[in-house]
Design an enzyme around this catalytic site. Sequence first.
Site, short mmCIF file in Angstrom:
data_model
loop_
_atom_site.label_atom_id
_atom_site.label_comp_id
_atom_site.label_asym_id
_atom_site.label_seq_id
_atom_site.Cartn_x
_atom_site.Cartn_y
_atom_site.Cartn_z
N GLU A 167 0.82 -1.14 -0.27
CA GLU A 167 0.06 -0.10 -0.10
C GLU A 167 0.72 1.33 0.05
O GLU A 167 0.82 2.35 0.94
CB GLU A 167 -0.95 -0.04 1.19
CG GLU A 167 -1.97 -0.99 1.24
CD GLU A 167 -2.91 -1.05 2.17
OE1 GLU A 167 -3.13 -0.04 3.17
OE2 GLU A 167 -4.04 -1.58 2.29
N GLU A 348 -5.14 -8.57 1.09
CA GLU A 348 -5.79 -8.21 2.60
C GLU A 348 -7.47 -8.09 2.30
O GLU A 348 -7.76 -7.32 1.23
CB GLU A 348 -5.54 -6.93 3.16
CG GLU A 348 -3.99 -7.13 3.70
CD GLU A 348 -3.45 -5.86 4.40
OE1 GLU A 348 -4.10 -4.89 4.61
OE2 GLU A 348 -2.23 -5.60 4.39
C1 FCB Z 1 -4.42 -2.02 5.71
C2 FCB Z 1 -2.98 -2.25 6.33
C3 FCB Z 1 -2.91 -3.31 7.23
C4 FCB Z 1 -4.16 -2.96 8.28
C5 FCB Z 1 -5.47 -3.00 7.29
C6 FCB Z 1 -6.67 -2.92 8.25
O1 FCB Z 1 -4.46 -0.66 5.08
O2 FCB Z 1 -1.98 -2.75 5.03
O3 FCB Z 1 -1.93 -3.24 7.84
O4 FCB Z 1 -3.76 -2.14 9.09
O5 FCB Z 1 -5.39 -1.82 6.48
#
Ligand code: FCB
Length: 448
Positions: A167, A348
């Site tokens: 990210e 994620e």
């Molecule tokens: C993302 C991050 C991760 C976590 C989630 C909830 O942006 O990559 O580390 O904090 O959000």
Amino acid sequence: MTTTRSFPTGFVWGAATAAYQIEGAANEDGRGESVWDRFCATPGKVRNGDSGAVACDFYHRYPEDIALMQELGLDAFRFSIAWPRILPEGRGRVNAAGLDFYDRLVDALLASGITPFPTLFHWDTPQALEDEGGWTSRATAEAFVEYADAVAGRLGDRIARWTTHNEPWVVAWIGHARGEHAPGRTSEADAIAAGHHLLLSHGWAVEALRRAAPDAEVGIVLNLEHVDPASETPADLDAARQMDVMANRWFLDPLFRGEYPADLLERYAPPVRDGDLEAISTPIDFLGVNNYFRFVVRASSNGDGPYIVNDPDRQRTDMGWEVYPEGLFQLLTRVSRDYAPPAIYVTENGAAFGDIRSHDGGVHDLERTAYIESHVDAVRRAAAAGAPMKGYFVWSFLDNFEWSLGYAKRFGIVYVDYPTQERVPKDSFFRYRELIENSRPAPVASRR
Ligand code: FCB
């Protein structure tokens, strides 16, 4: 009961974490200071004065956690490597004890039949580099290659898939323009420079990783969001376009098209030098997509950019994020259509809810369970619609340190009782295990 058997063959089921959020052991074995240590020590930056100094103590408890991963039936574990453990001053001296930890972790995962899926950078820049300008400086991109070389030199023989960054949008924008994450800068020009150097260091690191491990696959992880206009008026459609540029195309276009979007260059001037965009657009083997929500936007009446106007009455998580699985489907099919990455992993996806332990000792997290089911189904539909889906990683394996919100937000499918460090698999853990199990090919005898 829903079955997940219609997932592509070889689909990878995983869970994701990040070094600073779970490891703890902040002062052990020669680890240097990171920008997150410094940010947490600055009063008012992190809720409740929390820090990752102890976190889930994964540094010491990883064998127990890997046993839980096995119980879950995970194919892969996504974790990040802490740069300040490897190069405590950011460059120069390599700390062998830091590499030893990841060596042990990788071997323990492999011995348990779990594929290690490491990320080189999940936000913990060495403070020594920040002191010299951090990501606003090109020298940090150069230092990142030294770091990639050191890690690949030690682990390259056992890692099949590398991720460079996690990210970069969040690091650039939230850390450098909004000041809500480390290093806490508040300049849009800094954010654009940081974004450029993150991208550049990605391109250079891809080359370094391929040199060290020619057979490994290499990719990057972006946070991306589907954007809907609040109405079909030209003004709202334009607001959605503006949002899409800043949220998605800022990073997607340089990576896949070798150019910044023209509408970004109208406002900002990334510090591009000859050859940078070629390096940034070095072909990658996969794109990692992190996604939690979508945006609904409306044009502002005074022309100061798009307003986020998601319906307040829809279900939201403990982060205030709207639950909208269709957005993940739309996002994956769009990215596949517009950018044609050879493979996509959802690296994620998950939800925070205010979990409590019940009298029976369990954690009955119905909302998270439903969230995971509906989003896994969105991934299945995207695959069926032709997106090259290769895996899904739930965020997160464990409750952990949620950056500037400290320990107040629980994302895990395993509950962590922080005072005792006890691990309690939540109901979502058992449901995820079932989804994974149901996706495996049926035993030959029961096939018809
Ligand atoms: C993302 C991050 C991760 C976590 C989630 C909830 O942006 O990559 O580390 O904090 O959000």
